[in-house]
Design an enzyme around this catalytic site. Structure first.
Site, PDB file in Angstrom:
ATOM      1  N   HIS A  15       1.717   2.943  -3.362  1.00  0.00           N
ATOM      2  CA  HIS A  15       0.660   3.796  -4.104  1.00  0.00           C
ATOM      3  C   HIS A  15       0.977   5.186  -4.381  1.00  0.00           C
ATOM      4  CE1 HIS A  15      -2.404   1.140  -5.217  1.00  0.00           C
ATOM      5  NE2 HIS A  15      -2.580   0.793  -4.166  1.00  0.00           N
ATOM      6  N   HIS A  38     -53.456  16.513   1.308  1.00  0.00           N
ATOM      7  CA  HIS A  38     -53.306  14.928   1.414  1.00  0.00           C
ATOM      8  C   HIS A  38     -54.440  14.039   1.834  1.00  0.00           C
ATOM      9  CE1 HIS A  38     -49.225  16.392   0.982  1.00  0.00           C
ATOM     10  NE2 HIS A  38     -48.783  15.044   1.072  1.00  0.00           N
ATOM     11  N   GLN A  83       0.861  -1.128  -0.037  1.00  0.00           N
ATOM     12  CA  GLN A  83      -0.054  -0.087   0.041  1.00  0.00           C
ATOM     13  C   GLN A  83       0.944   1.146   0.138  1.00  0.00           C
ATOM     14  OE1 GLN A  83      -3.439   0.102  -0.441  1.00  0.00           O
ATOM     15  NE2 GLN A  83      -2.681  -1.851  -1.216  1.00  0.00           N
ATOM     16  N   ASP A  91      -6.825  -6.579  -4.542  1.00  0.00           N
ATOM     17  CA  ASP A  91      -6.639  -5.364  -5.509  1.00  0.00           C
ATOM     18  C   ASP A  91      -6.814  -5.956  -6.961  1.00  0.00           C
ATOM     19  OD1 ASP A  91      -6.428  -3.219  -3.909  1.00  0.00           O
ATOM     20  OD2 ASP A  91      -4.193  -3.277  -4.253  1.00  0.00           O
ATOM     21  N   GLU A 142      -9.323   1.435   4.960  1.00  0.00           N
ATOM     22  CA  GLU A 142      -9.726   1.061   3.866  1.00  0.00           C
ATOM     23  C   GLU A 142      -9.563  -0.467   3.655  1.00  0.00           C
ATOM     24  OE1 GLU A 142      -8.457   1.838  -0.867  1.00  0.00           O
ATOM     25  OE2 GLU A 142      -7.096   2.240   0.828  1.00  0.00           O
ATOM     26  N   HIS A 143      -8.309  -0.874   3.987  1.00  0.00           N
ATOM     27  CA  HIS A 143      -8.007  -2.648   3.883  1.00  0.00           C
ATOM     28  C   HIS A 143      -7.534  -2.974   5.221  1.00  0.00           C
ATOM     29  CE1 HIS A 143      -6.762  -1.006  -0.116  1.00  0.00           C
ATOM     30  NE2 HIS A 143      -7.472  -1.790  -0.588  1.00  0.00           N
TER      31      HIS A 143
END
Length: 427
Positions: free
Chosen positions: A259, A416, A256, A357, A323-324
């Site tokens: 990235h 109504h 990660q 991934d 996230e992970h």
């Protein structure tokens, strides 16, 4: 290198779970100028901005049918087989997300049901700069096709030769995507949001990107164009005990970190020995990476923490909302039961995050920056609207009518009530 902490006071955890702060608001004026240019000049603006930011003015804004059809010839058979296998796994997983909702009779003569309807036009943004993310095209394109979206528009930046990476084009071809736009950055988001001569305006925009893309998506969302989810730099949290493999843990953290410089990785462990071993592995493995500079910078934003036990690790993880999340612990099944905030979870020593991934089947487009506390990752539902229907028979109106009249009158909404009363006189 990664910062190390031992047994921090829980009172300090709130500070530890903060992500690296970036003031993205300062980017807004420039992005609004880009939006204005695209709205005023359309395709010509996209070509000018490609020349400015990508260093090339493409001969044509759209990839030709010949470029798309011929892309496979530029790839190895092994890569094409891998893409096809990933496609198959992702398709199988997302097909299982289809729902059938049968009509429910809530009262005699009152039937209600729900129908899934595909979003007509979707835009897919696929980064192609430092890493051509053809895997993301699979993650977005496969569920879009299963959902039945009528039109898919793909935007991705061109390379220095004015071409789109062949792996992205090949993936587009097997997804049946015919409109591939050679445009990146905020200008691509603007094109999909507002439309140009060659790029139809879409109803929803998907895909990751750099900080400019992130802010551009947020701005078009304010303007009424839907986006997939709030997304920022990638992140992973690894829980590891004494049974974890230090080399595996270091590899997961670096997967990660590479990235980008603004990514963040967190290691939680109950073992001081493991902490030291992972530190050694990080140094050795980092030195071998082509993207060493990105990963090294990300590690400076990151932290490795020793905690007292598995339950403390779980509490910290749920606060962080990664996230992970990788559970490299002996009792991962019981720990997994306690996970309430995470984008995607990877269980055991032999389940690397990179499998998700690319090819295991789950979607890798996930909430970051703590948004996993409230958001899910992309799924089949992301490409679908749920529309409710109901039918009331004369008998049904007699069953439910008085209930509606009483409630409408209590709220002071006489029209109504009248909409029911006028019908009750006829049944």
């Amino acid at each position: 290198m990664i910062r190390k902490l031992k047994y921090p006071d829980p009172a300090t955890w709130q500070e530890l779970v903060k992500r690296p702060v970036k003031d993205l608001e300062e980017l807004e004026p420039g992005i609004r100028e880009t939006f204005k240019l695209v709205q005023e000049q359309g395709d010509e603006a996209l070509l000018q901005l490609a020349e400015k930011f990508d260093g090339v003015r493409p001969e044509s804004l759209l990839a030709t049918a010949e470029e798309i059809a011929g892309a496979g010839a530029e790839l190895s058979d092994e890569l094409k087989e891998a893409i096809q296998q990933a496609y198959s796994n992702i398709e199988l997983f997302h097909l299982q997300q289809k729902e059938e909702f049968n009509p429910v009779e809530t009262m005699p003569g009152v039937k209600c049901w729900r129908k899934s309807v595909a979003i007509e036009k979707v835009g897919l943004y696929i980064p192609g700069g430092t890493a051509p993310l053809f895997s993301t095209l699979l993650m977005l394109g496969v569920p879009a096709r299963i959902a039945g979206c009528r039109e898919l528009v793909l935007c991705t930046p061109p390379n220095k030769a004015g071409k789109v990476h062949p792996a992205i084009l090949y993936t587009a071809s097997i997804l049946g995507i015919e409109r591939v736009v050679k445009a990146g950055g905020a200008q691509a988001v603007a094109a999909m949001a507002f439309g140009t001569e060659s790029v139809p305006a879409v109803n929803k925009i998907f895909g990751p990107g750099n900080q400019y893309v992130t802010v551009a998506k947020q701005l078009v969302n304010k303007a009424g164009v839907a986006i997939d989810l709030p997304a920022g730099p990638s992140e992973v949290l690894v829980m590891a005990d004494e049974a974890a493999n230090p080399a595996f843990v270091a590899a997961d953290l670096l997967s990660q970190a590479e990235h980008g410089a603004d990514s963040q990785v967190i290691l939680l462990t109950t073992s001081e020995d493991l902490l030291q071993q992972v530190g050694v592995e990080l140094e050795e493995q980092l030195a071998q990476l082509p993207r060493e500079a990105f990963a090294a910078k990300a590690l400076e934003n990151s932290v490795a923490i020793v905690l007292n036990d598995a339950q403390e690790m779980l509490r910290f993880s749920n606060l962080y909302a990664p996230e992970h999340l990788i559970l490299a612990v002996q009792d991962f099944e019981s720990i997994a039961e306690g996970v309430i905030n995470a984008g995607s979870v990877f269980l055991g020593n032999y389940t690397p995050e990179s499998a998700g991934d690319y090819a295991s089947g789950t979607n890798h487009t996930l909430p970051t920056n703590g948004y996993a506390r409230a958001y899910s990752g992309v799924s089949l539902d992301s490409f679908i609207k749920k529309i409710t229907f109901q039918h009331i028979s004369p008998q049904g109106l007699q069953s439910i009518g008085r209930t509606v009249e009483v409630m409408a009158e209590a709220e002071g909404l006489q029209a109504h009530k009248n909409a029911v009363s006028i019908r009750l006189k006829e049944v």
